[in-house]
Scaffold this motif. Sequence first.
Motif, mmCIF file in Angstrom:
data_model
loop_
_atom_site.group_PDB
_atom_site.id
_atom_site.type_symbol
_atom_site.label_atom_id
_atom_site.label_comp_id
_atom_site.label_asym_id
_atom_site.label_seq_id
_atom_site.Cartn_x
_atom_site.Cartn_y
_atom_site.Cartn_z
ATOM 1 N N GLU A 26 -36.444 27.684 -23.588
ATOM 2 C CA GLU A 26 -37.652 27.077 -23.469
ATOM 3 C C GLU A 26 -38.031 26.577 -22.025
ATOM 4 N N SER A 27 -36.983 26.102 -21.289
ATOM 5 C CA SER A 27 -37.005 25.708 -20.188
ATOM 6 C C SER A 27 -37.582 26.851 -19.290
ATOM 7 N N ALA A 41 -39.181 29.573 -20.097
ATOM 8 C CA ALA A 41 -40.498 29.920 -20.767
ATOM 9 C C ALA A 41 -41.597 28.718 -19.924
ATOM 10 N N ALA A 42 -41.161 27.495 -20.141
ATOM 11 C CA ALA A 42 -42.300 26.472 -19.658
ATOM 12 C C ALA A 42 -42.423 26.756 -17.890
ATOM 13 N N ASP A 43 -41.323 27.184 -17.270
ATOM 14 C CA ASP A 43 -41.350 27.548 -15.847
ATOM 15 C C ASP A 43 -42.411 28.708 -15.654
ATOM 16 N N GLU A 76 -44.798 29.634 -17.797
ATOM 17 C CA GLU A 76 -46.041 29.138 -18.106
ATOM 18 C C GLU A 76 -46.676 28.409 -17.022
ATOM 19 N N ARG A 77 -45.905 27.474 -16.322
ATOM 20 C CA ARG A 77 -46.593 26.818 -14.720
ATOM 21 C C ARG A 77 -46.842 27.653 -13.990
ATOM 22 N N ALA A 131 -43.321 34.386 -20.888
ATOM 23 C CA ALA A 131 -43.178 33.016 -21.653
ATOM 24 C C ALA A 131 -42.984 32.915 -23.227
ATOM 25 N N THR A 165 -39.706 32.145 -25.976
ATOM 26 C CA THR A 165 -40.075 30.833 -26.715
ATOM 27 C C THR A 165 -39.626 30.816 -28.018
ATOM 28 N N ARG A 205 -45.549 27.735 -30.749
ATOM 29 C CA ARG A 205 -45.456 27.902 -29.239
ATOM 30 C C ARG A 205 -45.654 29.096 -28.827
ATOM 31 N N ARG A 206 -44.926 30.094 -29.570
ATOM 32 C CA ARG A 206 -44.719 31.544 -29.007
ATOM 33 C C ARG A 206 -46.216 32.154 -29.214
ATOM 34 N N ARG A 237 -48.651 31.041 -26.675
ATOM 35 C CA ARG A 237 -48.568 31.484 -25.434
ATOM 36 C C ARG A 237 -49.293 33.016 -25.464
#
Length: 903
Positions: free
Chosen positions: A360-361, A363-365, A367-368, A389, A393, A398-399, A402
């Motif tokens: 998730e870390s 994936a969030a990176d 997404e940003r 991402a 996930t 959440r997947r 995205r």
Amino acid sequence: MDVLRGRRREREALDRLLAAARAGKSQVLVLRGDPGVGKSALLDYVAGRAPGFRVARTAGVPAETELEFSGLHQLCAPMLDRLECLPDPQRDALCTAFGLQKGEAPSRFLVGLAVLGLVSAVAEEQPLLWVVDDAQWLDKASAQTLTFVARRLGTEPVGLVFASRKHEKDEATGLPELVVTGLAHDDARALLGQVLLGPVDERVVDRIVAETRGNPRALLELREELTPAEMTGGFGLPGRTTVPRQAGESLQRHLESLPGDTRRLLLIAAAEPLGDPVLVWRAAHRHGIGIGAAAPAAGLVEIGAQVRFRNPTMRSTILRAASVEEQRSAHRALAEAIDPEADPHHRAWHRAQAAQGFDESIAADLERSAERAQERGGPSAAAVFLEQAAHLTVDPARRAERVLAAAHAMHEAGSPDAAMELLSTAAAGPLDPLQHARVDQLCAELAFAMNRGSDAAPLLLKAAKQLEPLDLRLARETYLDALAAAMHAGHLACGADVREVAEAARAVPAAPQPPRATDLLLDGLAARFTDGYTVGTPLLRQALSAFLSPTPPDEDGFRWLWHAHRTAGDLGDDAAWDLLATRHVRFARDAGALGRLPTALNERINAHVLMGDLTAAESLLEELRAATAATGEPSWPHSAVMLAAWRGCEDHLVKLIAGSGSEVRRRGEGIGLTIVGWAQAVLYNGLGRYEDALAPATQACDALPQEMSMLARATLTELIEAATHSGETELASTAFERLSLLARANDTDWALGLEARSRAVLSDGQAAEDAYREAIDRLGRTRLRGELARAHLLYGEWLRRERRRLDAREQLRTAHEMFSAMRMEAFSQRAAGELQASGETARRRCTETTKELTAREAQIVRLVREGLTNPEIGVRLFISPRTVEWHLSRLFSKLDITSRNQI
């Protein structure tokens, strides 16, 4: 070994390309063929035959397809010292695309024009040759830009040669092509004979040649595949019908013989898609790899100013030869070597490649990073990061979120196929009710975008009803989409017509206060199609006022600007109609919205046509064709049909309808058929062939809902004129009743002017004269010069029939001068004939020079008159300043002038 054995046809084509480029005429050629057929060897040939050229090469590789403008950067990097020659917007767009500066997402058009200008500037010094291998693996932004440039080079000493897979439909589709096939049987045998040692069984050779289809790479690899017994004993390749081995296996064996540090260095270099040597060495040092590791790799890769492999297949072969864990280790080292502050999205991409399982870390990176990726490469770049991402996930909801975001980004990027593929992934779920509804909604949107036919409205209506209890704002937007789709389908609607959609939209809960412009638009349209035009008009006027605000619309406002423009036409507000058409084109250009630009240009062209500026319409039609070609998507030329009709070009109109009309009917785009009927009626009324105009006008009016006011006014007006002159007075009277109701509801000079003109056609005596004068007065206060000229023409014809020849001549002379100035040839000739019948000969225009000018030259004349410079004209017409200069030199000769001031 002569790997070009038997390539006479290909060599001659490449030699002709170089000769033409040396002579100052740009040439483009796409070499298409199967992998290993010899395309790269042909590229080596043309590069080696180009002394005196500045040669730049790049190659697409799968690892780079996700990084926007990476391929283009390889070609342009040596030329960036000429950036100062570009206009500021183009220079800024290119610098942003290459990461040289921060900024908003660059317009693809501006990037393309910047590269075009850069090429032109470099080619002034010496001829330029660009060679692009494996074009099917270029990142989409680079491929679009390169083909954009390729289609617009004119009088430049430039040659562009692409190599791409034979069956790939890529951005280069539509450019001049040369299919590269396998070697002929004798040439293939000779090639194989050169590399084999010892006796060879002729049957084995024949079978090898047949199964490889003369593919040179397969032939060269097979020599190591077969044992001596197979080669001499005739055992052949049992059970094999295709190439028996994947390309690159010999390289894999060579890699195994190299020292461990060298193999790791090659893997790191192969894993870094941008070819940054500093980053490669930094990552290598993290693995404890020293500079000496590069020596054994000499001949495979060059790590100098840029990382460069010997051939395009080497990078992918190196990656395939490594284990999954080895690849992850290389990407991990590269990610650690990247400064997270300086290049966070590049680091995020490598982190994603290094990931094991869900994370998730990372994936969030990603997404940003998608937002930054969109700034550099547009929504398609953002979609790639969002898709990655999603893969990392762990949470299903959440997947799905995205993946949906990635699909929306692809839709905005004008890539409906890619968006649909992402949606199929999202649909695999699990999805909550809102996500499920959003999947259906986007599927329906894509159906409308790809087809604009009768199948989209039912899908959008279903999605809107699903969304209603879940997301009211999105539901209302989807109802608006459904209304647009139903209006496009018109009388060919299947499953959900305009009234059914409007009734459903009318029942939806009210929008939160204060309502957005789109909310007012939905409420007004729903009221118009359910309770009648009069009820819907006040709400639509409020919506129009909101869209006319000087504050630029937000994303939603821009999305519906085309609908606001059509609403202005329905309300008969010609000033707003003109303003919104101009604004829509400007916003589409500024945003680089390729998917929206054709619609905006179509609307702007139609406005120019009705306002009598056919030259401007023709100029934009060229831009429309260029925009359509840039996206590779076909379009139904509504505006071209109307331009041909008002121009009076019967042959051209017939060809346009024959070429696209059946496709429009097949899709179920009823509004397209209505426009065809309107255009035919305009043409034949202009030619004075009223009986020919009667049938298409009648069909168009019968198929069109009264609530689609602008089209209804236009077609009813044509029907009344055609029916009256054909003796069908009852039909004309019935049509006038419909027209009068619309005009009184609008209460604008546009609507009331057309109503007065039609009333005059049906009247006699003083009533007719009063109506003609009212029509001229009202239409004279609008921007509709064509309709005003027709009012003068009809009034003059009536006066001549009343034997008032002097009064008739005044009106007919005015009509003839207006039509001639607008180059509406059919109406002009009709006015000239009436003038002659009144006893006066129409003055002939000096058209010889105009007829000598090509469409492109006429465009340039108009833009020079507007005060545009050569670079500005090039931006508008998607050609280089040098090509503009060439056209001007021809213009000076044709017009017998010596400076642009005389134009």
